[in-house]
Scaffold this motif. Sequence first.
Motif, PDB file in Angstrom:
ATOM      1  N   TYR A 140       9.002 -16.252 -39.394  1.00 33.20           N
ATOM      2  CA  TYR A 140       8.929 -15.824 -40.790  1.00 33.20           C
ATOM      3  C   TYR A 140      10.303 -15.831 -41.442  1.00 33.20           C
ATOM      4  CZ  TYR A 140       9.557 -12.096 -44.229  1.00 33.20           C
ATOM      5  OH  TYR A 140       9.963 -11.358 -45.313  1.00 33.20           O
ATOM      6  N   SER A 165       5.760 -10.387 -31.235  1.00 35.07           N
ATOM      7  CA  SER A 165       6.104  -9.903 -32.579  1.00 35.07           C
ATOM      8  C   SER A 165       7.504 -10.360 -32.975  1.00 35.07           C
ATOM      9  CB  SER A 165       6.011  -8.376 -32.623  1.00 35.07           C
ATOM     10  OG  SER A 165       4.712  -7.933 -32.300  1.00 35.07           O
ATOM     11  N   LEU A 173      14.613  -5.734 -42.224  1.00 37.39           N
ATOM     12  CA  LEU A 173      13.910  -6.946 -41.796  1.00 37.39           C
ATOM     13  C   LEU A 173      13.041  -7.574 -42.878  1.00 37.39           C
ATOM     14  CD1 LEU A 173      12.757  -5.881 -38.217  1.00 37.39           C
ATOM     15  CD2 LEU A 173      14.867  -7.022 -38.897  1.00 37.39           C
ATOM     16  N   PHE A 174      12.618  -6.799 -43.853  1.00 36.59           N
ATOM     17  CA  PHE A 174      11.674  -7.316 -44.842  1.00 36.59           C
ATOM     18  C   PHE A 174      12.200  -7.041 -46.246  1.00 36.59           C
ATOM     19  CE2 PHE A 174       9.270  -6.007 -41.096  1.00 36.59           C
ATOM     20  CZ  PHE A 174       8.639  -7.204 -40.758  1.00 36.59           C
ATOM     21  N   ARG A 214       7.293 -14.144 -33.812  1.00 38.79           N
ATOM     22  CA  ARG A 214       6.676 -14.413 -35.113  1.00 38.79           C
ATOM     23  C   ARG A 214       7.592 -13.997 -36.254  1.00 38.79           C
ATOM     24  NH1 ARG A 214       3.271 -18.163 -34.840  1.00 38.79           N
ATOM     25  NH2 ARG A 214       2.570 -17.536 -36.921  1.00 38.79           N
ATOM     26  N   TYR A 215       8.321 -12.898 -36.084  1.00 39.00           N
ATOM     27  CA  TYR A 215       9.239 -12.497 -37.145  1.00 39.00           C
ATOM     28  C   TYR A 215      10.357 -13.517 -37.316  1.00 39.00           C
ATOM     29  CZ  TYR A 215      12.874 -10.152 -39.715  1.00 39.00           C
ATOM     30  OH  TYR A 215      13.840  -9.873 -40.639  1.00 39.00           O
ATOM     31  N   SER A 216      10.843 -14.077 -36.222  1.00 40.64           N
ATOM     32  CA  SER A 216      11.893 -15.085 -36.340  1.00 40.64           C
ATOM     33  C   SER A 216      11.386 -16.309 -37.102  1.00 40.64           C
ATOM     34  CB  SER A 216      12.393 -15.494 -34.952  1.00 40.64           C
ATOM     35  OG  SER A 216      11.407 -16.240 -34.260  1.00 40.64           O
TER      36      SER A 216
END
Length: 493
Positions: free
Chosen positions: A483, A476, A126-127, A479-481
């Motif tokens: 980002y 969460s 993911l990161f 917010r990740y989507s």
Amino acid sequence: MNDLSFVRTEMLPERDPPPSTTGVIGWLRKNMFDGVWNTLLTIASIGLIVWVLGHILPWIWSPTWNAGSLDQCREIVGASGKASGACWGVIHERWPQMLYGFYPAELRLRPTLAFFLLFIALIPVLFNMISRRMNWFLLALVLFVATFFTASSALMIVVQIVLAAAVLYIGYTLVANSGSDRAEQIAAGARRLPNPLIFTALYVFLMPWLLWGGTIWTPVGAALGFVIGWLVFRLLAPVLGTLTAIILAFAAPVLWWLLLNGLFASAMHAILPFGLEPVESRQFGGLLLSVTIGVTAIAVSLPMGIVLALGRQSDLVIVKSLSVIFIEFIRGVPLITLLFVASVLLNIFLPPGTDFDIILRVIIMATVFASAYMAEVIRGGLAALPKGQYEAADALGLDYWKAQRLIIMPQALKISIPGIVSTFIGLFKDTTLVSIIGLLDPVGLSNSIRADTNWNGIVWELYGFIALLFFIFTFSMSRYSMYLERRLRTDHR
């Protein structure tokens, strides 16, 4: 003629923008007090928020954390001089049950460890701002903390010493290289440590073993099934062709898992007995059950949705027809119907004496349900791509699978990010439907808690706690989507 008096000959010094257009004041003037109507709406909204908080906060701020029943909560609230207040004693007493269900208290370190290892396994997927060294450092740190509470044998003490050395070594290299160039640091970490995606792949088999326990050879045999499928494809592709090899590569692991994996695990356990204490599925519950079903279904439904979306756009009539029938049938059936099928009807079609775990049945049905919707979301992303992208792939001489992997699918998935995350959030919230078939998720547990005479009448506190748990997870993901969308934006480059 060349002396133009209206042309400035010197540069004016730069000046700061007016304070009323920058900072907090500038933001407020632009977003909340930009015009008469905007100002009125802002004032009305602030008044409404103050009025709501004025009624909710006194109810929330209630000294009932140590109460043992609803009657005690009322006595405490009355003694404090308040008209009403929340009864937080039920959360204080039952929060372990809301999180773990009926999982044995002495074994709750295992699902806790699986939960933290889940985030470690997701980091390289993911990161991209975390280096390999930091990823392995976090993994060694989590395992070291876990073994610190279970170091009851000589073997575990040795493992703890090794993990402590790994933590110190990797942590030292992180500090030593903290001032180096970012690219050089990443390259150095890549040379010294293996790819953390290795642990991500291993976690797929590690998580069920930690949660359900049993012999270690069951997940090892499950992993061997994928190895067998890969070997079948590599050996048969040059001989029988790619399509036939793919079909046999899918069939071989299925036959291994259904017919031989149990025998392999039993034989190996007789030779090297190593495992964890088994935990039955009926002891699962609470947030543990929701996370287990949701995470597994989310992880599997995405690749299934991609395959179904490609199958629906295929030129092969049989593949396209089967994909369309599957997608339209599943999308036309409510999830609760599929859960009833998993709970009641599925065992009818299995051989007598087959013990098909109820949680596994629910995971299969939830995955099938989500994959049908995921296929339509991804098909929308494929349809949004201009035809020139397909033509560019053909011009480069790429075959179908390379074109999909390198050009088409990355762009389609980027376009489909909002729809994909929305499907994931809906699937995670739909895990609460399992309470209808007898599985005690947080909602089902709240109903059983309210049946207790001590807490009969508690409503807002339990459901508010459940809402907070689900909000943390879904917010969460949202917010990740956002980002991910910002990171993949290319229109400004």
